[in-house]
Write a protein that holds these residues in place. Sequence first.
Motif: not given
Length: 877
Positions: A747, A751, A787, A791, A798, A801
């Motif tokens: 994550q 980002n 995020y 992901p 999802d 996100t």
Amino acid sequence: MTNASLVSLAALAVALSIAGPVAAQDASPIVSDRTTDNAEFDESLASEQIIVTGTRRTDRTVTESAVPVDVFTAQDLATQPSPNLQTIIKNLVPSFNQQRNAGADGTAFVRPPTLRGLPPDQILVLINGKRMHRSALVQVAGDDLSTGSQGPDLSQIPSVALGRVEVLRDGAAAQYGSDAIAGVINLGLRQDADGIELNARYGQSYEGDGEDIQISGNIGLALGEGFLNISGEYVDQSLFNRAIDRPDSAALRAMGIDVPFPPTRYGQPEQDAYRVVVNSAVPFGDMNELYFFGNYGYADSEVDFNYRRPVAVTVPGAVPFPGQPQRPDQTFGKSVGTIYLDPIPGLLTAGGAPVYDAGGATFEASAFFPDGFVPLFMSTNEDVYGVIGVRGETDFGMLFDLSAATGQDRIRYTMNETLNPSLGPTSPTEFYLGSLTQQETNFNLDVSYPLEVGFASALNIAGGLEFRRETYKVGLGDPESYAIGPYATQTVQRADGTRFQATAGVGANGFPGYGPDSVADGSRNSYSAYVDVEADIVEAFTLGVAGRYDHFSDFGDTVNGKISARYAFSDAIALRGAASTGFRAPTPGQSFTSNVQTGFPNGSTVPVATATVTPGSVTGEYFGSQPLSPEKSTSFSGGVVLTPMPTLTFTLDYYNIEVRDRIAITSPFQVSAADQAALSALGVANAFDLGQVNYFTNGFETRTQGVDAVLTHRAMTGFGTFNSSLAVNYNNTEVTGISRPEAISGQRAANIEGLTPDFRGVLSTNWTYDAVYVTGRLNYYGEYTSYNAVPPPAGTPDLTTQSFGAELSFDLEAGITLQDRFRIAVGAENLFDNYPDRELRNIYPATGAQASGRLYNDASPLGYLGGFWYVRVGMDL
């Protein structure tokens, strides 16, 4: 450095020697030039282009530089809608960005800037060519890109004090030392020896909040043949709010509880600030001068923390948006648990602790705050900096500069309207939380000498020595702010004889004070030496080579180098390029900082306590921390400069920056009940209050690539002067390796790659006719992605996100000068009141917002103030 990197560096050096690289650009897009004669116009342009950043020569202009340098004049700064320096640079340099980070502890007060997608502590800031000290704040909160960084606080320097700003968009650690990986910002102070300038500005948002009052002035005085220039600024900034109600508010109000609307305000903090800058120089002898400059800043700021419920409530479930899953009923517990006051006489636990009666007297936070409470987090920031030196020229033609500098930034935190739950009914409701202090002392000797060796120009040989001492301190808060009270952990017995454990938060609720385990006083010394040579080998070809040695008392030695070159095919076209290695040593703040904060990470519906601990702490080592080491970088850049006519310039520059062993705060480690018990057994006092833990580490590598394109044009016409520019930046950062996946999560990596827009552009025009001018500016911000989790695999739904679309904003200002001394202007930032896309994750149907009431993502480069109008007046005496 790897063998591959060495080969690449050598190959590029050879290529540069053959092809030569390009000149830097004049990216000053808005110059309020009121000249009416073309000869005067061209002469003024040439004088504006001399640079002092990125080269040790004294005769380089912007278009002759081998690396990209932006030069902005006092007129450029004066025509910006905001006097805030960071906002000004954001408008002028597309690869420069800053985020709001509302409610992110101290990050709400000291906003972290980024350049070319790299964090604040990889940007070196100079004042009059001397290193500016860092802020005392280590960014333990905020966005994934800046978290863990510690850079200077640019807000300490008012724009009225500046005569010019130079932005070197190239790695320069071999020239200036640690931190210069992304680039260098050099703030040149005004040198006026006469005159008085007074300015006032008032503005507010279209919503009617965010009121902003700023008063500034500058006075120039002659000191014999020298000068004394003094600038001052006062800022009274009010909070703006862009949050709405929370999902639990309606249920609480139905119970008769007077919940504020909105329960928690999110926007800019309230602030009162005073800043003074002094710059002076006095000649002595034939070719020498004594100089002094410095600043003093003081700011009081305040921001809301999250609203605390006095009781538990249940919110009915629903579908937030079509296509999203049903949100189930959710119970929001009371924010501060029940405290049991009556121990059962003669009854103790196996460990000898009292057992409390579940049916006895209790204490609730509502006894202090019947309607719940919103802690008010307050900061007092005091910043002081001073440089004294002597510079001149010897009888044999060597230039020298000997200087001493000292700086200190101190932040003191307090919190009101809260309590220490573990103290129960004896808790105060106001706390002094402690202080952070950054101190730096520098001694520098810089010399340069032009040596004739038969080249087209003299070989400029420059060198220097530096001693630097850095100290970082964490000061103790009030005992009650961090105390582990008698009710922190309780064994409670029911009437039927069964027992349960009750825990209460330790320290001031919202931000526990700095206790004995957080107090730090760490220092380090460093010694440096550099050599920098540059010459026009032939008239069309310039070559520069620099090398630097640094020794740190805590991390050892490092050697870095840089080669740059420029080849001019003609006056109209030139190529330029550079290759360099760099480094950034861990700051003492990164080695010694620790604190505890609460918030709503990743859309959490309840506040979570997150502890930042030092790498050598018990908690840090329990979760795998290791000693820090310096970051290392390799940078390449190359581009072209086209100057088909004196008033038209186009530059295009590619850059590639690899950073290894990057220092950052880790992704949060989730603290389980077993972890809490183990940490408590190891003597960690607040173990049962922890929800997450992070610390500083060298955990990953990145590659940042991009292109800067700048087109500038100036035109003299029969109906006024037009100064226009189009500046575009493409930037892409890739996490190329994670050496500690247990510390840097997917994550966090996502980002770092996703939170900076790939594209950013600024189109601006300034029209001047006699005493009237109009400035227009169109800002473009590309798409970015946030995020809230790693992901998922491709093709998998999802819901964590979200990509946020590209945005445009338009600024407009019109002004007039009366009797050559009185100025008035009206304008608007974000004239058409544009807002970024709303957050769609973890949305509650009843409010259309997250559990905290927030509507927007802090990473938005547009911000979420909306439209803002202002009027400003000025006077020259």
